[in-house]
Structures are given as structure tokens and as C-alpha cells.
Design a protein around this motif. Structure first.
Motif, short mmCIF file in Angstrom:
data_model
loop_
_atom_site.label_atom_id
_atom_site.label_comp_id
_atom_site.label_asym_id
_atom_site.label_seq_id
_atom_site.Cartn_x
_atom_site.Cartn_y
_atom_site.Cartn_z
N UNK A 1 -44.46 99.47 104.29
CA UNK A 1 -43.30 100.27 103.95
C UNK A 1 -43.33 101.51 104.85
N UNK A 2 -42.25 101.78 105.50
CA UNK A 2 -42.18 102.95 106.37
C UNK A 2 -41.71 104.15 105.55
N UNK A 3 -41.93 105.38 106.04
CA UNK A 3 -41.46 106.54 105.29
C UNK A 3 -39.96 106.51 104.99
N UNK A 4 -39.18 105.87 105.86
CA UNK A 4 -37.73 105.79 105.64
C UNK A 4 -37.43 104.91 104.44
N UNK A 5 -38.26 103.89 104.20
CA UNK A 5 -38.02 102.97 103.09
C UNK A 5 -38.52 103.50 101.76
N UNK A 6 -39.34 104.53 101.76
CA UNK A 6 -39.91 105.04 100.53
C UNK A 6 -38.86 105.80 99.73
N UNK A 7 -38.94 105.70 98.40
CA UNK A 7 -38.04 106.51 97.57
C UNK A 7 -38.26 107.99 97.86
N UNK A 8 -37.22 108.78 97.68
CA UNK A 8 -37.27 110.21 97.97
C UNK A 8 -38.46 110.88 97.30
N UNK A 9 -38.73 110.55 96.04
CA UNK A 9 -39.81 111.21 95.30
C UNK A 9 -41.16 111.05 96.03
N UNK A 10 -41.36 109.93 96.71
CA UNK A 10 -42.64 109.67 97.36
C UNK A 10 -42.89 110.57 98.56
N UNK A 82 -52.81 113.55 105.29
CA UNK A 82 -53.61 113.56 104.08
C UNK A 82 -53.09 112.55 103.07
N UNK A 83 -51.79 112.51 102.87
CA UNK A 83 -51.19 111.54 101.95
C UNK A 83 -51.53 110.11 102.37
N UNK A 84 -51.37 109.79 103.63
CA UNK A 84 -51.68 108.43 104.11
C UNK A 84 -53.16 108.11 103.93
N UNK A 85 -54.03 109.07 104.23
CA UNK A 85 -55.47 108.83 104.07
C UNK A 85 -55.87 108.63 102.63
N UNK A 86 -55.31 109.42 101.72
CA UNK A 86 -55.64 109.26 100.31
C UNK A 86 -55.07 107.96 99.75
N UNK A 87 -53.88 107.58 100.18
CA UNK A 87 -53.33 106.29 99.75
C UNK A 87 -54.25 105.14 100.17
N UNK A 88 -54.78 105.20 101.39
CA UNK A 88 -55.72 104.15 101.84
C UNK A 88 -57.00 104.17 101.02
N UNK A 89 -57.58 105.36 100.83
CA UNK A 89 -58.81 105.48 100.05
C UNK A 89 -58.62 104.91 98.65
N UNK A 91 -56.56 102.72 97.66
CA UNK A 91 -56.02 101.35 97.71
C UNK A 91 -54.65 101.27 97.02
N UNK A 92 -53.81 102.23 97.42
CA UNK A 92 -52.43 102.30 96.94
C UNK A 92 -51.51 101.87 98.07
N UNK A 93 -50.78 100.78 97.84
CA UNK A 93 -49.92 100.21 98.88
C UNK A 93 -48.45 100.52 98.68
N UNK A 94 -48.10 101.16 97.61
CA UNK A 94 -46.71 101.49 97.31
C UNK A 94 -46.39 101.18 95.87
N UNK A 95 -45.26 101.69 95.37
CA UNK A 95 -44.90 101.51 93.96
C UNK A 95 -44.85 100.04 93.54
N UNK A 96 -45.56 99.74 92.47
CA UNK A 96 -45.50 98.40 91.88
C UNK A 96 -46.14 97.28 92.69
N UNK A 97 -46.85 97.60 93.75
CA UNK A 97 -47.47 96.54 94.56
C UNK A 97 -48.63 95.90 93.81
N UNK A 98 -48.71 94.56 93.83
CA UNK A 98 -49.76 93.87 93.06
C UNK A 98 -51.18 94.13 93.56
N UNK A 99 -51.35 94.55 94.81
CA UNK A 99 -52.68 94.82 95.35
C UNK A 99 -53.21 96.21 95.05
#
Length: 151
Positions: A1-10, A82-89, A91-99
Motif C-alpha cells: 500500500x502506498x502512502x497515497x492509498x492509505x486512509x487520511x488518518x494513517x 520512523x513510522x515505516x520502521x515501527x510498522x515493519x518491527x 509486523x503491521x502491514x496495514x488496516x485489517x491485513x491478515x498477516x
């Protein structure tokens, strides 16, 4: 998901609420946060409980509970990295992602003076949270640094 595709809140730059290995003095604070923060201050996450994990904790939504941690404000210009690094640490792939192992949620946190600050908090993803509630070990008092297993 690119930053353009992310909901505004993210993409709204919120501080981060950290409660485990990202807290000052812990291993991931040194690896991910040192030199990238403008402010670090005590805070609590209401309506959550803390569970022991395999070397790191999990916060789980629970009305009436409290998790102890810090509110971290990113240094100007360091937020996106920082946001991208913490998301990786986490293991957050985006809202509602099964992984997802954790979900990043905008939650109210409380400073010691009682003021509320909306911050990103990584909480256990639904399936992980269910398993923790059923068979996990809750950390009394919701404070990773004061857990019984800490030497």
C-alpha cells in the motif's frame, strides 16, 4: 500500500505510545528511536491490558485496564521513516491485513497531569489478542519494566 492509498488518518503525524522494547533503556529504543525523537514523556494507555510475549509484550484492548509506557514525539523530518520502521518491527502491514501481528490504532493516551493525547499504539491483532485472552500471561499492573520475570 502506498502512502497515497492509505486512509487520511494513517498519514496524520501522531506521537507514538510505546510500552515494551521501544521504551527508553530497552533494546528497540536504541535501535529505532534514539536520535529520532523530539520528546519522550510518561503516559498510560487506558482500556488496555498487557500480556507477556516471546521477549516482548502485547497490549490488548480491555475496558478498565491500563498499560504503562511513554509517549514518543518524532523529530521533525524523521516521522515518515520512523513510522515505516515501527510498522515493519511490529509486523503491521496495514488496516485489517491478515498477516498483522499488531494493529496500529489511534488511541487516547493520558499524561501524568491528566491531559489526553491521541497517539498511535500497536495493539495485538485480533487473532493474537484472542489467544492471549484465552491462554496468555497478563503482566500485573500493565508495566513491562516491572514485570515479574524481569531480573
Amino acid at each position: 500500500m502506498t502512502p497515497v492509498e492509505r486512509p487520511l488518518e494513517e498519514v496524520v503525524p501522531l506521537p507514538f505510545f510505546v510500552y515494551g522494547t521501544l521504551r527508553p533503556g530497552e533494546v528497540n529504543h536504541a535501535l529505532f528511536l534514539r536520535g529520532r525523537t523530539l520528546a519522550e514523556e510518561p503516559a498510560v494507555l487506558p482500556d488496555a491490558a498487557l500480556y507477556d510475549g516471546p521477549g516482548y509484550p502485547f497490549a490488548v484492548h480491555r475496558p478498565g485496564g491500563t498499560v504503562v509506557g511513554e509517549l514518543i514525539t518524532a523529530e521533525p523530518g524523521a516521522y515518515a521513516e520512523l513510522l515505516a520502521g515501527l510498522d515493519r518491527l511490529e509486523e503491521y502491514e496495514g488496516p485489517g491485513r491478515p498477516g498483522n501481528v499488531y494493529d496500529r490504532l489511534a488511541r487516547p493516551t493520558l499524561r501524568p497531569d491528566g491531559t489526553t493525547v491521541r497517539a498511535w499504539a500497536y495493539l495485538a491483532a485480533p487473532l493474537v489478542a484472542r489467544d492471549l485472552r484465552e491462554a496468555g500471561t497478563e503482566i500485573p499492573g500493565g508495566d513491562w519494566l516491572r514485570r515479574p520475570s524481569r531480573a
